[in-house]
Design a protein around this motif. Structure first.
Motif, PDB file in Angstrom:
ATOM      1  N   ASP A 116       0.948  -1.057   0.007  1.00 46.97           N
ATOM      2  CA  ASP A 116      -0.006   0.106   0.126  1.00 46.97           C
ATOM      3  C   ASP A 116       0.888   1.120  -0.033  1.00 46.97           C
ATOM      4  OD1 ASP A 116      -2.371   1.640   0.324  1.00 46.97           O
ATOM      5  OD2 ASP A 116      -3.246   0.127   1.781  1.00 46.97           O
ATOM      6  N   ASN A 117       0.190   2.369  -0.110  1.00 44.57           N
ATOM      7  CA  ASN A 117       1.168   3.721   0.424  1.00 44.57           C
ATOM      8  C   ASN A 117       1.144   3.795   1.511  1.00 44.57           C
ATOM      9  OD1 ASN A 117      -0.928   5.148  -2.605  1.00 44.57           O
ATOM     10  ND2 ASN A 117       1.156   4.353  -2.710  1.00 44.57           N
ATOM     11  N   THR A 118       2.246   4.778   2.042  1.00 45.08           N
ATOM     12  CA  THR A 118       2.365   4.954   3.376  1.00 45.08           C
ATOM     13  C   THR A 118       1.065   4.924   4.350  1.00 45.08           C
ATOM     14  OG1 THR A 118       4.599   5.801   2.739  1.00 45.08           O
ATOM     15  CG2 THR A 118       4.154   5.641   4.998  1.00 45.08           C
ATOM     16  N   VAL A 119       0.368   5.860   3.844  1.00 45.33           N
ATOM     17  CA  VAL A 119      -0.928   6.071   4.594  1.00 45.33           C
ATOM     18  C   VAL A 119      -1.789   6.232   3.440  1.00 45.33           C
ATOM     19  CG1 VAL A 119      -2.004   7.878   5.913  1.00 45.33           C
ATOM     20  CG2 VAL A 119       0.551   7.156   6.525  1.00 45.33           C
ATOM     21  N   ALA A 123      -0.499   4.310  11.150  1.00 45.64           N
ATOM     22  CA  ALA A 123       0.979   4.407  10.796  1.00 45.64           C
ATOM     23  C   ALA A 123       1.405   4.826  12.067  1.00 45.64           C
ATOM     24  CB  ALA A 123       1.551   5.169   9.842  1.00 45.64           C
ATOM     25  N   SER A 124       0.543   5.100  13.112  1.00 42.44           N
ATOM     26  CA  SER A 124       1.030   5.608  14.351  1.00 42.44           C
ATOM     27  C   SER A 124       2.108   6.924  14.406  1.00 42.44           C
ATOM     28  CB  SER A 124       1.893   4.714  15.373  1.00 42.44           C
ATOM     29  OG  SER A 124       1.164   3.507  15.518  1.00 42.44           O
ATOM     30  N   LEU A 125       1.868   7.782  13.352  1.00 44.40           N
ATOM     31  CA  LEU A 125       2.479   9.188  13.244  1.00 44.40           C
ATOM     32  C   LEU A 125       1.636  10.125  13.766  1.00 44.40           C
ATOM     33  CD1 LEU A 125       3.308   8.604   9.592  1.00 44.40           C
ATOM     34  CD2 LEU A 125       4.812   8.425  11.290  1.00 44.40           C
ATOM     35  N   GLU A 126       2.444  10.896  14.585  1.00 43.55           N
ATOM     36  CA  GLU A 126       1.817  12.117  15.667  1.00 43.55           C
ATOM     37  C   GLU A 126       1.312  13.240  14.480  1.00 43.55           C
ATOM     38  OE1 GLU A 126       4.566  13.210  18.485  1.00 43.55           O
ATOM     39  OE2 GLU A 126       4.756  11.407  19.391  1.00 43.55           O
ATOM     40  N   CYS A 150      -1.335   0.404  13.736  1.00 41.75           N
ATOM     41  CA  CYS A 150      -2.015   0.825  15.110  1.00 41.75           C
ATOM     42  C   CYS A 150      -3.507   0.132  14.886  1.00 41.75           C
ATOM     43  CB  CYS A 150      -2.035   2.282  15.051  1.00 41.75           C
ATOM     44  SG  CYS A 150      -2.892   3.055  16.397  1.00 41.75           S
ATOM     45  N   ASP A 151      -4.359   0.447  13.966  1.00 35.73           N
ATOM     46  CA  ASP A 151      -5.725  -0.145  14.123  1.00 35.73           C
ATOM     47  C   ASP A 151      -6.024  -1.322  13.343  1.00 35.73           C
ATOM     48  OD1 ASP A 151      -5.362   0.404  11.224  1.00 35.73           O
ATOM     49  OD2 ASP A 151      -6.727   2.217  11.087  1.00 35.73           O
ATOM     50  N   GLU A 193      -5.302  -2.586  10.405  1.00 39.09           N
ATOM     51  CA  GLU A 193      -5.491  -2.704   8.800  1.00 39.09           C
ATOM     52  C   GLU A 193      -4.172  -2.846   8.356  1.00 39.09           C
ATOM     53  OE1 GLU A 193      -7.737   0.599   7.252  1.00 39.09           O
ATOM     54  OE2 GLU A 193      -9.753   0.371   8.369  1.00 39.09           O
ATOM     55  N   VAL A 194      -3.048  -2.681   8.902  1.00 42.17           N
ATOM     56  CA  VAL A 194      -1.681  -2.981   8.502  1.00 42.17           C
ATOM     57  C   VAL A 194      -1.081  -3.811   9.273  1.00 42.17           C
ATOM     58  CG1 VAL A 194       0.451  -1.754   8.008  1.00 42.17           C
ATOM     59  CG2 VAL A 194      -1.583  -0.641   7.466  1.00 42.17           C
ATOM     60  N   ASP A 195      -0.459  -4.975   8.619  1.00 36.04           N
ATOM     61  CA  ASP A 195       0.417  -5.962   9.242  1.00 36.04           C
ATOM     62  C   ASP A 195       1.719  -5.482   9.821  1.00 36.04           C
ATOM     63  OD1 ASP A 195      -1.483  -7.836   9.687  1.00 36.04           O
ATOM     64  OD2 ASP A 195      -1.013  -8.862   8.011  1.00 36.04           O
ATOM     65  N   GLU A 196       2.420  -4.738   8.844  1.00 38.90           N
ATOM     66  CA  GLU A 196       3.692  -4.213   8.993  1.00 38.90           C
ATOM     67  C   GLU A 196       4.248  -3.094   8.092  1.00 38.90           C
ATOM     68  OE1 GLU A 196       6.583  -7.321   7.942  1.00 38.90           O
ATOM     69  OE2 GLU A 196       5.561  -7.977   6.251  1.00 38.90           O
ATOM     70  N   HIS A 197       5.194  -2.564   8.409  1.00 39.01           N
ATOM     71  CA  HIS A 197       5.994  -1.308   7.489  1.00 39.01           C
ATOM     72  C   HIS A 197       7.100  -1.639   7.228  1.00 39.01           C
ATOM     73  CE1 HIS A 197       2.450   0.648   9.614  1.00 39.01           C
ATOM     74  NE2 HIS A 197       2.407   1.656   8.305  1.00 39.01           N
ATOM     75  N   LEU A 198       7.436  -1.601   5.724  1.00 38.06           N
ATOM     76  CA  LEU A 198       8.870  -2.091   5.297  1.00 38.06           C
ATOM     77  C   LEU A 198       9.478  -0.830   4.486  1.00 38.06           C
ATOM     78  CD1 LEU A 198       7.534  -5.154   3.346  1.00 38.06           C
ATOM     79  CD2 LEU A 198       8.461  -5.234   5.670  1.00 38.06           C
ATOM     80  N   LEU A 199      10.794  -0.715   4.937  1.00 40.54           N
ATOM     81  CA  LEU A 199      11.479   0.293   4.273  1.00 40.54           C
ATOM     82  C   LEU A 199      12.299  -0.363   2.933  1.00 40.54           C
ATOM     83  CD1 LEU A 199      12.290   3.189   4.749  1.00 40.54           C
ATOM     84  CD2 LEU A 199      14.418   2.497   5.977  1.00 40.54           C
TER      85      LEU A 199
END
Length: 322
Positions: free
Chosen positions: A172-175, A197-200, A256-257, A259-265
């Motif tokens: 997906d896109n980052t957010v 994404a738990s971004l403030e 966070c919610d 809907e996403v399993d992981e974030h990859l760089l």
């Protein structure tokens, strides 16, 4: 047999796949031969496929709130509020009757359908919008680390939760998120950045930049949830956000919610590989190709289909917009 990788144009065509009335008039006319236009006054606000038209013409199932002339459907009601109530009554009946599978993904999120000059025509349940071929809106943000002399550009890429109803397990896109009634693109992206994404919020407000939009006319695949072949024109507002490497104090997106399993760089070459391999959600491929164009990664010099790709990523839709 070796896997067939998709070209950039093929990626665009998989999301912008309804014939264009201007560039493909014959294909458009053939496609519309058994479709109906959803009209408000003299303006087309959506397209209706035959199975949905058949359901609307069943008054016992759909109510008395629809008017039909050859090739045209009108939602009755003198005001936005009445039209909203009427389409809501129809959708409630369809949902209870389990008439369309797509309504099993009912979200209790309301989307505004617009008349000319950005005036609301009516408001309807999000999951039902593909049944009427009306424009849906969303916001997408690409969070990236710029290239340096010793390191290539990198993008934060989430993997969608395996249990999601739509496109489970795809990249997906980052957010990203849909824009419900009353939302604006900026507040939508800030909200989704926190939820997905738990971004403030304060960080996003300070660093994210609006960079344009993509628009296309999608014909839904089964992976979208519900019936294949439903119509979904979309406008996605796009944002970029530059961050530092995690080792230098840059933020690390975290699920966070649910809907996403992981974030990859991933570096750009990894993203290109996964795009060509069909691993990204279709409309996210479109947003990434637009990102590549804006950042000089995809150019007229290295992409023979550059002009068609660019034009189809910014399709002029027939319907009134917000």
């Amino acid at each position: 047999m070796a896997p067939k990788f998709k070209s950039n144009l093929e990626l665009v065509k998989q999301v912008d796949c309804f014939p264009n009335s201007i560039t493909e008039p014959e294909a458009f006319s053939e496609r519309m031969a058994d479709h109906a236009r959803l009209m408000y006054l003299s303006h087309t606000v959506g397209y209706i496929i035959p199975s949905v038209l058949e359901a609307l013409q069943d008054k016992e199932l759909s109510g008395e709130w629809w008017e039909f002339t050859p090739g045209v459907v009108r939602l009755l009601g003198d005001t936005e509020e009445v039209r909203t109530k009427n389409i809501g009554e129809t959708l409630d009946r369809w949902r209870k009757a389990k008439r369309f599978q797509v309504l099993s993904g009912w979200r209790n999120e309301m989307y505004t359908i617009y008349a000319p000059q950005g005036k609301p025509c009516f408001i309807m349940e999000r999951s039902a919008t593909p049944l009427f071929g009306v424009i849906a809106y969303g916001s997408h943000m690409t969070v990236y680390i710029p290239a340096t002399a010793t390191s290539p550009m990198k993008l934060w890429v989430p993997r969608r939760a395996a249990g999601k109803q739509t496109y489970p397990g795809m990249l997906d896109n980052t957010v990203a998120g849909g824009m419900g009634d009353g939302a604006n693109p900026w507040e939508c992206i800030i909200k989704e950045a926190g939820e997905e994404a738990s971004l403030e919020a304060e960080y996003v407000r300070a660093h994210a930049k609006a960079v344009g939009y993509v628009s296309y006319f999608y014909v839904r695949h089964k992976e979208a949830g519900g019936e294949a072949g439903l119509l979904q024109p979309e406008i996605e507002y796009c944002y970029d956000m530059v961050v530092k490497e995690p080792s230098e104090g840059g933020p690390v997106p975290r699920p966070c919610d649910g809907e996403v399993d992981e974030h990859l760089l991933m570096d750009v070459e990894e993203v290109k590989m996964h795009l060509a391999d069909g691993k990204f959600k279709p409309n996210c491929s479109a947003v990434l190709l637009d990102f590549f164009i804006r950042h000089g990664i995809l150019t007229a010099e290295n992409e023979p289909d550059y002009l068609e790709i660019y034009a189809r990523l910014h399709r002029r839709l027939e319907f009134p917009t917000r």
